[in-house]
Scaffold this motif. Structure first.
Motif, mmCIF file in Angstrom:
data_model
loop_
_atom_site.group_PDB
_atom_site.id
_atom_site.type_symbol
_atom_site.label_atom_id
_atom_site.label_comp_id
_atom_site.label_asym_id
_atom_site.label_seq_id
_atom_site.Cartn_x
_atom_site.Cartn_y
_atom_site.Cartn_z
ATOM 1 N N TYR A 148 -5.759 -0.946 6.045
ATOM 2 C CA TYR A 148 -6.056 -1.238 4.643
ATOM 3 C C TYR A 148 -5.124 -2.320 4.108
ATOM 4 C CZ TYR A 148 -6.965 -0.408 -0.340
ATOM 5 O OH TYR A 148 -7.292 -0.557 -1.668
ATOM 6 N N ALA A 149 -3.864 -2.281 4.533
ATOM 7 C CA ALA A 149 -2.896 -3.289 4.099
ATOM 8 C C ALA A 149 -3.333 -4.688 4.533
ATOM 9 C CB ALA A 149 -1.511 -2.968 4.649
ATOM 10 N N VAL A 161 0.869 -1.175 0.000
ATOM 11 C CA VAL A 161 0.000 0.000 0.000
ATOM 12 C C VAL A 161 0.904 1.222 0.000
ATOM 13 C CG1 VAL A 161 -1.663 1.365 1.325
ATOM 14 C CG2 VAL A 161 -1.925 -1.124 1.165
ATOM 15 N N VAL A 162 0.750 2.073 -0.993
ATOM 16 C CA VAL A 162 1.529 3.305 -1.075
ATOM 17 C C VAL A 162 0.638 4.472 -0.669
ATOM 18 C CG1 VAL A 162 2.776 4.898 -2.595
ATOM 19 C CG2 VAL A 162 3.041 2.427 -2.893
ATOM 20 N N ILE A 163 1.035 5.187 0.375
ATOM 21 C CA ILE A 163 0.319 6.409 0.732
ATOM 22 C C ILE A 163 0.675 7.445 -0.324
ATOM 23 C CG2 ILE A 163 0.045 8.247 2.432
ATOM 24 C CD1 ILE A 163 0.566 6.245 4.619
ATOM 25 N N TYR A 164 -0.314 7.809 -1.110
ATOM 26 C CA TYR A 164 -0.088 8.604 -2.322
ATOM 27 C C TYR A 164 -0.808 9.945 -2.210
ATOM 28 C CZ TYR A 164 0.102 9.674 -7.329
ATOM 29 O OH TYR A 164 0.317 10.272 -8.543
ATOM 30 N N SER A 165 -0.040 10.972 -1.915
ATOM 31 C CA SER A 165 -0.635 12.296 -1.742
ATOM 32 C C SER A 165 -0.952 12.959 -3.078
ATOM 33 C CB SER A 165 0.319 13.198 -0.954
ATOM 34 O OG SER A 165 1.478 13.498 -1.730
ATOM 35 N N MET A 176 7.116 3.015 14.332
ATOM 36 C CA MET A 176 5.852 2.676 13.684
ATOM 37 C C MET A 176 5.945 1.313 13.005
ATOM 38 S SD MET A 176 3.391 4.770 14.226
ATOM 39 C CE MET A 176 2.256 4.232 12.960
ATOM 40 N N ASP A 177 7.084 1.030 12.426
ATOM 41 C CA ASP A 177 7.292 -0.271 11.806
ATOM 42 C C ASP A 177 7.168 -1.380 12.849
ATOM 43 O OD1 ASP A 177 8.214 -2.166 9.760
ATOM 44 O OD2 ASP A 177 10.091 -2.188 10.883
ATOM 45 N N ALA A 178 7.794 -1.170 14.005
ATOM 46 C CA ALA A 178 7.740 -2.188 15.065
ATOM 47 C C ALA A 178 6.315 -2.395 15.565
ATOM 48 C CB ALA A 178 8.655 -1.778 16.218
ATOM 49 N N VAL A 179 5.575 -1.305 15.751
ATOM 50 C CA VAL A 179 4.200 -1.391 16.248
ATOM 51 C C VAL A 179 3.292 -2.079 15.235
ATOM 52 C CG1 VAL A 179 2.152 -0.018 16.797
ATOM 53 C CG2 VAL A 179 4.344 0.548 17.839
ATOM 54 N N CYS A 180 3.402 -1.676 13.962
ATOM 55 C CA CYS A 180 2.497 -2.214 12.942
ATOM 56 C C CYS A 180 2.779 -3.687 12.647
ATOM 57 C CB CYS A 180 2.573 -1.374 11.672
ATOM 58 S SG CYS A 180 1.869 0.275 11.892
ATOM 59 N N LYS A 181 3.964 -4.143 12.952
ATOM 60 C CA LYS A 181 4.274 -5.556 12.751
ATOM 61 C C LYS A 181 3.607 -6.448 13.798
ATOM 62 C CE LYS A 181 8.614 -5.229 10.190
ATOM 63 N NZ LYS A 181 10.092 -5.289 10.256
ATOM 64 N N VAL A 182 3.202 -5.850 14.934
ATOM 65 C CA VAL A 182 2.584 -6.666 15.996
ATOM 66 C C VAL A 182 1.132 -6.268 16.264
ATOM 67 C CG1 VAL A 182 4.808 -7.077 17.105
ATOM 68 C CG2 VAL A 182 3.419 -5.137 17.855
ATOM 69 N N ALA A 183 0.599 -5.308 15.499
ATOM 70 C CA ALA A 183 -0.741 -4.791 15.776
ATOM 71 C C ALA A 183 -1.853 -5.702 15.262
ATOM 72 C CB ALA A 183 -0.906 -3.392 15.174
ATOM 73 N N ASN A 184 -1.521 -6.617 14.351
ATOM 74 C CA ASN A 184 -2.512 -7.498 13.751
ATOM 75 C C ASN A 184 -1.963 -8.913 13.657
ATOM 76 O OD1 ASN A 184 -4.681 -5.452 12.585
ATOM 77 N ND2 ASN A 184 -2.682 -4.600 12.056
ATOM 78 N N TYR A 185 -2.817 -9.861 13.356
ATOM 79 C CA TYR A 185 -2.350 -11.225 13.111
ATOM 80 C C TYR A 185 -1.446 -11.259 11.884
ATOM 81 C CZ TYR A 185 -5.548 -13.075 16.612
ATOM 82 O OH TYR A 185 -6.187 -13.356 17.781
ATOM 83 N N GLN A 186 -1.742 -10.377 10.920
ATOM 84 C CA GLN A 186 -0.902 -10.279 9.726
ATOM 85 C C GLN A 186 0.162 -9.223 9.942
ATOM 86 O OE1 GLN A 186 -2.945 -9.766 5.928
ATOM 87 N NE2 GLN A 186 -1.282 -8.457 5.201
ATOM 88 N N THR A 187 1.406 -9.561 9.725
ATOM 89 C CA THR A 187 2.506 -8.610 9.881
ATOM 90 C C THR A 187 2.512 -7.611 8.729
ATOM 91 O OG1 THR A 187 3.893 -10.197 11.058
ATOM 92 C CG2 THR A 187 5.015 -8.349 9.992
ATOM 93 N N VAL A 188 2.516 -6.331 9.059
ATOM 94 C CA VAL A 188 2.611 -5.269 8.055
ATOM 95 C C VAL A 188 3.799 -4.383 8.411
ATOM 96 C CG1 VAL A 188 1.502 -3.269 6.996
ATOM 97 C CG2 VAL A 188 0.125 -5.285 7.596
ATOM 98 N N ALA A 189 4.736 -4.249 7.501
ATOM 99 C CA ALA A 189 5.894 -3.385 7.717
ATOM 100 C C ALA A 189 5.569 -1.967 7.290
ATOM 101 C CB ALA A 189 7.084 -3.904 6.921
ATOM 102 N N VAL A 190 6.172 -0.997 7.963
ATOM 103 C CA VAL A 190 6.087 0.403 7.554
ATOM 104 C C VAL A 190 7.453 0.794 7.009
ATOM 105 C CG1 VAL A 190 5.844 2.786 8.350
ATOM 106 C CG2 VAL A 190 4.267 1.017 9.174
ATOM 107 N N GLU A 191 7.481 1.225 5.762
ATOM 108 C CA GLU A 191 8.748 1.493 5.100
ATOM 109 C C GLU A 191 8.735 2.870 4.436
ATOM 110 O OE1 GLU A 191 9.296 -1.757 2.401
ATOM 111 O OE2 GLU A 191 9.373 -3.259 3.990
#
Length: 222
Positions: A111-112, A6-10, A143-158
């Protein structure tokens, strides 16, 4: 892990380049934009047009109902003048939108998970560090660390451009033969870019660095 991001696209220069980098890297891209009451909302028109041309799934999320908890910025208030000059100047702090990137990244992470993406990309870069706390490496790391553990599915913030200058971003875009007339960077939402705000100044400096003419029309250029 999946090849979907998912690209945050302004609709601005940085996220436009990031969107195309993701595609060039062979990733399956979902673009996500936000209307948070920004006075330069015309950037969203650019984002929508580009995604339609490229056939990229694109969602625009209206979070203007949250304006009371993201108030006090020159980017969202008509009563606060957009400061002019370089990003290094203290006056540019008035363009900080409270907690913006934490809010946007949290929504993008949700969304990811929905589209089974492995990561959220956003366009923070080295030139943002002086003014915006939510564009600095330590923020992205946490944020990367938090989002990797916030859901059952790991989502990285990059933030692939974290250590890029604006000139570096433009250099990549030129390699990809991108047309920057399809972007809007100015913090003002007038018919032409002002050429005076920090965002315009930084963009114009990048084009000058590469001896290129910015295809966007400006009220003034220094």
């Amino acid at each position: 892990m999946t090849d979907t991001v998912v690209v945050i696209y302004s609709g601005g220069m940085d996220s436009f380049t990031l969107l195309h980098k993701a595609r060039a890297d062979g990733l399956n891209v979902h673009a996500l934009s936000f209307n948070y009451g920004q006075r330069h909302v015309r950037e969203l028109d650019c984002a929508q047009e580009v995604c339609q041309q490229l056939g990229i799934p694109h969602k625009v999320i209206d979070i203007r109902a949250m304006s009371d908890v993201m108030a006090g910025s020159a980017l969202t208030s008509e009563t606060i003048d957009v400061p002019e000059g370089d990003y290094q100047e203290g006056a540019m702090k008035s363009t900080v939108v409270p907690n913006r990137n934490m809010i946007l990244l949290a929504l993008a992470t949700g969304y990811a998970v929905t589209v089974e993406a492995s990561a959220v990309w956003f366009g923070a870069h080295g030139g943002d560090h002086a003014i915006y706390p939510d564009c600095r490496p330590e923020f992205v790391e946490k944020m990367d660390a938090v989002c990797k553990v916030a859901n059952y599915q790991t989502v990285a913030v990059e933030a692939p451009f974290m250590h890029f200058t604006k000139g570096d971003i433009l250099a990549l875009g030129l390699q990809l033969n991108l047309d920057y007339s399809h972007t809007w960077t100015c913090y003002n939402g007038r018919s032409k870019a002002c050429g005076r705000c920090g965002s315009c100044v930084e963009r114009l400096q990048a084009f000058a660095e590469h001896q290129q003419q910015d295809p966007v029309a400006y009220e003034v250029q220094y």
